[in-house]
Design an enzyme around this catalytic site. Sequence first.
Site, mmCIF file in Angstrom:
data_model
loop_
_atom_site.group_PDB
_atom_site.id
_atom_site.type_symbol
_atom_site.label_atom_id
_atom_site.label_comp_id
_atom_site.label_asym_id
_atom_site.label_seq_id
_atom_site.Cartn_x
_atom_site.Cartn_y
_atom_site.Cartn_z
ATOM 1 N N LYS A 1 -20.336 37.124 15.384
ATOM 2 C CA LYS A 1 -20.738 36.232 14.293
ATOM 3 C C LYS A 1 -20.159 36.695 12.961
ATOM 4 C CE LYS A 1 -25.015 35.006 16.713
ATOM 5 N NZ LYS A 1 -26.505 35.127 16.741
ATOM 6 N N LEU A 2 -20.047 38.003 12.809
ATOM 7 C CA LEU A 2 -19.312 38.603 11.705
ATOM 8 C C LEU A 2 -18.083 39.290 12.278
ATOM 9 C CD1 LEU A 2 -22.187 38.296 10.332
ATOM 10 C CD2 LEU A 2 -21.623 40.377 9.055
#
Length: 315
Positions: A282-283
Site C-alpha cells: 500500500k506504501l
Amino acid sequence: MKDNDLCKTPVIQARVKAGMTAGELVEQFGKSRAYNAGSLWHAVNIYEKMLSDPEVVKFFGLAGAMVPGGMGGIVEDLILQGHIDVLVSTGANLTHDVIEAIGCRHYHGTEICNDVELRDEEINRIYDIFLPNDAFIKFEEFLQGVFSGLETDKKYGIADLTRTIGRNLDSGILAAAAKKEVPVYCPAIQDSMIGLQYWLFSQMNKVTIDAFADMPSLMDICFGAKKSGAMLVGGGVPKNYIFQSMLMTPNGFDYAVQLTGDRPDLGGLSGATLDEAKSWGKLTGEATAQTVYGDATINLPLIVAATLERLEMRR
C-alpha cells in the site's frame, strides 16, 4: 569515550516564548525531537513535501468525530486552497458537516453528566459535545428535499450523491468539494444518518445508489497518479479505502501521515503502523511516512498550520 555513530545528534532543549507562530513551535519540537513532538515535526516535513510536489495526488482520510470536534473548517479550507484532491470520509463526519452547513450547531457540553437525562431532554452526546435532536429534524427536511431532486430510474455513485448534497449547500466540507470538483467518497455511507435518510427516501422512490459506481473514477485517479500521498485522520474505513485503492495499480503511496490514538498491538486497522502497510504494497518500500499518536484535534491543527506557514514562506 569512543565515538559512536548512533550518538551524533544531541537533544536540544526546546525554547518557547510569547508570540511564537505554529511553525516556530514545531521547529522547537524538531530540536528536542523526542516522543510525539519529534513525530509531529517529522509529519510536518512530510506533509510539506506532499503539498508542495505538483506531481502528488493528495488523498485525505477523515474518521472519528472530527466535525463535531471543530475540525471541519480545517478540512474545508484545505479543499478550497487546493490541498486535497480526493477526500474519503465516514458518513458521520459528512452528516455533521451538513448539520453545520444548514445552520444548526454543536454545543460545548461535558462528559460528566447523566446520559439518561440527556436522552429525556432530546440531547445527543459526543463525549463533551452536545447536539440537540432539533438538528436532525432540520437535517431530515433538507436531505429529503435534496433527494427529491434526483432523477428516478437513474443509478448514482456515492460520490455523485455527496456532490449533489454539496451543490445544495453554501458552506462546509461538501460545499467546498463540490465547488472545487473534489470527489468525496464515503464507502460506508449507509452507516450514518445520511444513509438512513436515503433509505427512507428509497422506500417511495426508484433511485439507486451503487457503491461500485465509484470505482472507475477512483481507479482512473490511482492509475493516473505519478505520485500519491495520504493524510489520514484516524483510521477505519477511510484509511483502508484510500490504501487499498492503490493495490490494483503497480504503485503504492509515496507519502503518508497518520494521526491516531490507537495502539498497533491490538490488531485494529486504526492502530496499524504505516510500516505494516508497506508489507501489503500500500506504501512503496521507499515511502516517507510518519504516525503521530495523540488527539487529532490537537495534532491536525498544529501540523496544518505549521505546514501552511512553510508553504507561505516559500512564495
